[in-house]
Design an enzyme around this catalytic site. Sequence first.
Site, PDB file in Angstrom:
ATOM      1  N   GLU A   1       0.924  -1.192   0.032  1.00 60.24           N
ATOM      2  CA  GLU A   1       0.053   0.045   0.093  1.00 60.24           C
ATOM      3  C   GLU A   1       0.808   1.290   0.028  1.00 60.24           C
ATOM      4  O   GLU A   1       1.006   1.917   0.865  1.00 60.24           O
ATOM      5  CB  GLU A   1      -0.909   0.114   1.086  1.00 60.24           C
ATOM      6  CG  GLU A   1      -0.147  -0.393   2.422  1.00 60.24           C
ATOM      7  CD  GLU A   1      -1.212  -0.512   3.776  1.00 60.24           C
ATOM      8  OE1 GLU A   1      -2.349  -0.821   3.443  1.00 60.24           O
ATOM      9  OE2 GLU A   1      -0.829  -0.042   4.664  1.00 60.24           O
TER      10      GLU A   1
ATOM     11  N   TYR B   1      10.710  17.241   9.261  1.00 57.36           N
ATOM     12  CA  TYR B   1      11.313  16.122   9.040  1.00 57.36           C
ATOM     13  C   TYR B   1      12.844  16.422   8.599  1.00 57.36           C
ATOM     14  O   TYR B   1      13.561  15.621   8.173  1.00 57.36           O
ATOM     15  CB  TYR B   1      10.892  15.050   7.827  1.00 57.36           C
ATOM     16  CG  TYR B   1       9.368  14.863   7.888  1.00 57.36           C
ATOM     17  CD1 TYR B   1       8.913  14.276   9.266  1.00 57.36           C
ATOM     18  CD2 TYR B   1       8.427  14.821   7.102  1.00 57.36           C
ATOM     19  CE1 TYR B   1       7.622  13.647   9.484  1.00 57.36           C
ATOM     20  CE2 TYR B   1       7.050  14.464   7.353  1.00 57.36           C
ATOM     21  CZ  TYR B   1       6.800  13.859   8.264  1.00 57.36           C
ATOM     22  OH  TYR B   1       5.569  13.413   8.516  1.00 57.36           O
TER      23      TYR B   1
ATOM     24  N   CYS C   1       5.303  33.159  10.491  1.00 60.22           N
ATOM     25  CA  CYS C   1       6.016  33.945  11.533  1.00 60.22           C
ATOM     26  C   CYS C   1       6.827  32.760  12.439  1.00 60.22           C
ATOM     27  O   CYS C   1       6.642  32.591  13.456  1.00 60.22           O
ATOM     28  CB  CYS C   1       5.211  34.717  12.185  1.00 60.22           C
ATOM     29  SG  CYS C   1       5.815  36.056  13.234  1.00 60.22           S
TER      30      CYS C   1
HETATM   31  C1  LIG Z   1      -0.831   2.373   7.426  1.00 63.36           C
HETATM   32  C2  LIG Z   1      -0.157   3.010   6.263  1.00 63.36           C
HETATM   33  N1  LIG Z   1       0.033   2.378   5.285  1.00 63.36           N
HETATM   34  C3  LIG Z   1       0.711   2.963   3.895  1.00 63.36           C
HETATM   35  C4  LIG Z   1       1.216   4.243   4.363  1.00 63.36           C
HETATM   36  C5  LIG Z   1       1.946   4.766   3.035  1.00 63.36           C
HETATM   37  O1  LIG Z   1       3.370   5.147   3.210  1.00 63.36           O
HETATM   38  P1  LIG Z   1       4.105   5.872   2.155  1.00 63.36           P
HETATM   39  O2  LIG Z   1       3.456   6.808   1.439  1.00 63.36           O
HETATM   40  O3  LIG Z   1       5.512   5.980   2.747  1.00 63.36           O
HETATM   41  O4  LIG Z   1       4.127   4.569   0.969  1.00 63.36           O
HETATM   42  C6  LIG Z   1       1.175   4.862   5.508  1.00 63.36           C
HETATM   43  C7  LIG Z   1       2.069   6.362   5.831  1.00 63.36           C
HETATM   44  O5  LIG Z   1       2.928   6.374   6.608  1.00 63.36           O
HETATM   45  C8  LIG Z   1       0.696   4.343   6.546  1.00 63.36           C
HETATM   46  O6  LIG Z   1       0.433   4.814   7.785  1.00 63.36           O
END
Ligand SMILES: Cc1ncc(COP(=O)(O)O)c(C=O)c1O
Length: 418
Positions: free
Chosen positions: A266, A309, A336
């Site tokens: 994902e 970050y 600001c």
């Molecule tokens: C549960 C979950 N899945 C997927 C992602 C996607 O991460 P990225 O955009 O680094 O692929 C995140 C982001 O941190 C997340 O919290």
Amino acid sequence: MHPANPFPVDPDRLLAIAQKWGTPTYVYLENIIREQCRKLTGLFKNIPVSWLYAVKANDNPHIISIIADEGLGFDTVSYEEVLLCRKLGTDPDNIFYTENNMTDAEMNGAAKEGVILNIGSLDRLKSYCETWPGSSCSIRIKPDVGDGHHAKVDTGNQDSKFGIRMDLLKEAVALVDSHNVTIRGIHAHIGSGIQEPENLLYEINVLLEASQYFNSLEFINFGGGIPIPYRPDDDAFNLERFAGLASDRLQKYLDETDQKVRFYFEPGRWIVGSAGMLLTQVNTVKDQGRKTYLGTDTGFNHLIRPALYDAYHEIVNISANKDAPLRTYDVAGNICESGDVLGKERSMPESRTGDYLAILDAGAYGMTMASHYNRRAMPAEVLITEQGFHKIIRKRKSPEQSVEEYLQDTGIVQSENN
Ligand SMILES: Cc1ncc(COP(=O)(O)O)c(C=O)c1O
């Protein structure tokens, strides 16, 4: 600029967009979003792998629709994201809701929508089982391996707030069994912007081993986190190599087990990160003695990654004379706070008030993390379509409209319609 992310569009095109629609404006390229999706969906040839897009990276409805059109499902992390994907017509089976300290109302709303609830604590699993006996869900596991471009986005380490401890899995199984709830999937996500592919491979092993606790698994979801290069000398993530190593492991698992599972990843950033940039205009050039600042009409309220970050984004002056002598600048925002610096010690052609800058690789975690801090209005968003047209996909509100809306939302003034 990173060789893997060459300047994605003719700078004169961007200049025309900035001049026509004003700044600050996020610009996205449909062709890159589609290309990135296709690279992913073409990766695993003989293994049942499906891809979800992590909506949190960029939730503009036009972008979600493009990604849906490429055949991806969605990873959502809030009930609002669930509703957004449902309203855009996504089938509930293609929406995973990875909850994080979800309320009862959110749980019940998502369960009624029929999406796949991915539960990350025993406490919540218990209330889910009590409220929805006889149903099914997925669980998020804490794999005790984490990674990420920054400690703040490492989500899998031992002390992480996310996921159920491995040593509590037997308890989780007993809990669901006693309510006739089926665990249809298991999930982990080790972090965002993974630095070491080996950590993701390790997590894959952890989840494959954890799968032995369950006997009706339909899927195993390994989360997101695939990085993109931001700095000119960042190594690009070798996706093909990773997919090759993961395929070997997944194939071995499929050969050795009776489970008929599908695997999911994902990613968010990898799909939209390099497809987006933030256009801003220089309104002040200021020599502070040891530094010269280019002051812009945006700031960390619109792109928080550098401040939050220490993230690096390449910044290009798209209107300067290319033959002008190079100078070194810090690019500052209009918020600001002293920490509102978008780029430090950047070499650019001599820049002037009125120039336009493109802040690159800002398609992920840019607009979705934007706020009204200092009461400033949000940027507009423009999509350059595959056919090469550009269209506004989120209108800019003028400062006057934005303040008016705020006053009405707070109830201190009544709208004419109330
Ligand atoms: C549960 C979950 N899945 C997927 C992602 C996607 O991460 P990225 O955009 O680094 O692929 C995140 C982001 O941190 C997340 O919290």
